[in-house]
Design a protein around this motif. Structure first.
Motif, PDB file in Angstrom:
ATOM      1  N   GLY A 133       0.808  -1.213   0.000  1.00 10.96           N
ATOM      2  CA  GLY A 133       0.000   0.000   0.000  1.00 10.96           C
ATOM      3  C   GLY A 133       0.840   1.261   0.000  1.00 10.96           C
ATOM      4  N   ASP A 134       0.463   2.200   0.835  1.00  8.21           N
ATOM      5  CA  ASP A 134       1.185   3.469   0.933  1.00  8.21           C
ATOM      6  C   ASP A 134       2.291   3.433   1.972  1.00  8.21           C
ATOM      7  N   ALA A 135       2.517   2.279   2.594  1.00  5.94           N
ATOM      8  CA  ALA A 135       3.552   2.169   3.625  1.00  5.94           C
ATOM      9  C   ALA A 135       4.938   2.208   2.993  1.00  5.94           C
ATOM     10  N   PRO A 136       5.941   2.671   3.750  1.00  3.75           N
ATOM     11  CA  PRO A 136       7.320   2.677   3.226  1.00  3.75           C
ATOM     12  C   PRO A 136       7.775   1.257   2.893  1.00  3.75           C
ATOM     13  N   ARG A 137       8.705   1.163   1.968  1.00  2.00           N
ATOM     14  CA  ARG A 137       9.289  -0.129   1.607  1.00  2.00           C
ATOM     15  C   ARG A 137       9.941  -0.767   2.830  1.00  2.00           C
ATOM     16  N   ARG A 138       9.754  -2.063   2.997  1.00  2.00           N
ATOM     17  CA  ARG A 138      10.323  -2.764   4.144  1.00  2.00           C
ATOM     18  C   ARG A 138      11.270  -3.855   3.657  1.00  2.00           C
ATOM     19  N   HIS A 139      12.391  -3.981   4.365  1.00  2.00           N
ATOM     20  CA  HIS A 139      13.367  -5.017   4.037  1.00  2.00           C
ATOM     21  C   HIS A 139      13.263  -6.129   5.070  1.00  2.00           C
TER      22      HIS A 139
END
Length: 461
Positions: free
Chosen positions: A213-219
């Motif tokens: 969605g609009d959440a920041p990219r997660r590693h």
């Protein structure tokens, strides 16, 4: 498709050209593509349905045989042409060459009624798109679009395949596929174009990147304990293991991020355990190493002949740990034993008593669960690399063949009382006991459950 691994030794170069000469020693077969994904899924769930096309030839028959042995129910669509077969030539754990042949293609026609029904009743769906044409069929896309509204769908895409249908919870390209699918790198735009809840780019030993969605990219990183193992050379099947693990997690109520965390760990451990070799079956060598007759048929409870599996691990320089038991009702004590055992080496083989063996040891009312179910439950644990069911009252005869480096039993046994200890030590192995978890015993749990049921019955009356 059918995957074939032809393994041998390469100790010299050909006199005709500077290329290695491989002396073939073993041949392994397994279902490839979506068939591999289905075999991996069947390790977690007894009700796995594979919708695919299988050509009507000898290799197609071999695929059906392997899938049936792995506990997979197949809904097959008609195909014309010959089975796609991928043969890897390997030596010392390295792939030297891959040869592909076969030209099977789908025949366009209405889907059998049982296919949409299976899709609509699934708890989760995993689309393993290998660009073979199934996801291009209009009827299949319509059925998948409807199914995506009733169950979470994971779509593992391929550059030669069709775009995911709208409504996928998770799309899982690997890094190379992501670059082909989205040259400008704007995967979030691709997610919106696909109308997917999340896109996850898998990166092997470096983990995965998740766009939700609009959440920041997660590693999502590979756990430290699994990182070195995940860097092993042969990662064949890791993408399928990732997609299946994510689909299983979503079916159990996990969100995209939690599902990816679980899938990253599962894929790393899958590679550490030997990758696709764990769902391969030995085959007799033909003149070209592409024979179709198994030397031993693998059952649902075991992926390889135990002795062959141990030999493969040893060839890779791994320390082999073995343990055994009935595992009638898996409990905390069992899990503690298996986790400790795995930490003592590089591969853990679990020997499970057959139903006849359990009855001889525990009496006519045991086991509670049949051997195939007990083996599947044990095999689903991340610390277990392979499971084998044996018929004898004790594993002495089998251990005489396997010769593990370490044999592990619970601390409720004294080493000098173990009949198999002498056999293990005779071949230079160690025998180790692991402290038991107090209060956990299968027999006690069964007795307690029966007592409570009886008390409940008296109260009801």
């Amino acid at each position: 498709m059918l995957d074939v691994d032809l393994e041998g030794s390469a100790t010299r170069l050909s006199p005709e050209a500077p290329v290695p000469v491989v002396d073939a020693q073993r041949c392994w077969h397994r279902p490839g593509g979506a068939g591999l994904a289905a075999m991996l899924a069947a390790r977690h769930d007894r009700d796995v349905v594979l919708v695919t096309g299988i050509a009507d030839d000898d290799r197609g028959a071999r695929i059906r045989e392997l899938l049936a042995a792995g506990g997979v129910r197949v809904l097959s669509l008609p195909m014309r042409g010959s089975t796609v077969t991928k043969t890897r030539i390997r030596a010392a754990g390295q792939s030297l060459l891959r040869v592909d042949h076969g030209d099977a293609r789908y025949q366009t026609q209405p889907l059998p009624d049982e296919v949409p029904e299976a899709l609509m009743t699934a708890r989760s769906l995993c689309v393993a798109d290998y660009g073979g044409g199934l996801t291009a069929l209009a009827t299949m896309r319509e059925a998948l679009t409807r199914a995506a509204t009733t169950a979470p769908m994971v779509w593992d895409p391929h550059p030669r395949g069709r775009p995911p249908i709208p409504g996928c919870v998770l799309v899982t390209p690997n890094e190379a596929e992501a670059k082909q699918l989205c040259p400008d790198g704007s995967l979030d735009a691709l997610r919106r174009q696909w109308h997917a809840e999340a896109v996850c780019v898998t990166m092997g030993a470096r983990g995965a990147r998740l766009f939700v969605g609009d959440a920041p990219r997660r590693h999502v990183e590979v756990p430290v304990v699994d990182r070195l193992a995940a860097a092993r050379v042969d990662a064949c099947g890791a993408g399928d293991r990732f997609a299946v693990a994510a689909a299983v997690a979503l079916a159990e109520g996990a969100g995209p991020h939690e599902a990816v965390v679980m899938a990253v760990t599962a894929a790393a451990r899958f590679v550490a355990a030997g990758g696709a070799a764990g769902v391969s079956t030995t085959a007799s060598l033909g003149h070209d190493g592409d024979a179709l007759t198994p030397s031993r048929q693998a059952g649902a409870e075991t992926s390889l002949d135990a002795a062959e599996q141990v030999r493969r691990w040893r060839a890779d320089g791994r320390t082999v740990v073995a343990t055994g038991g009935c595992f009638d009702l898996l409990h905390t004590g069992h899990v503690n034993l298996l986790r400790h055992a795995r930490q003592l080496g590089d591969a853990l083989l679990v020997l499970v008593n057959s139903d006849e063996s359990v009855r001889a040891l525990k009496g006519p009312n045991r086991p509670i669960m049949p051997a195939a179910d007990r083996a599947r439950v044990v095999a689903a644990l991340g610390c277990v690399d392979a499971v084998f069911v044996f018929d004898d009252a004790t594993p002495e005869r089998l251990l005489d063949d396997l010769r593990p480096d370490v044999w592990v039993k619970g601390g409720d046994y004294a080493i000098e009382d173990l009949p198999e200890a002498q056999v293990v030590r005779l071949h230079g192995g160690d025998v180790i006991t692991v402290p038991i978890v107090a209060g956990y015993s299968t027999s006690q749990l069964i007795a307690t459950a029966r007592s409570e049921r009886a008390n409940h019955g008296r109260t009801s009356r």
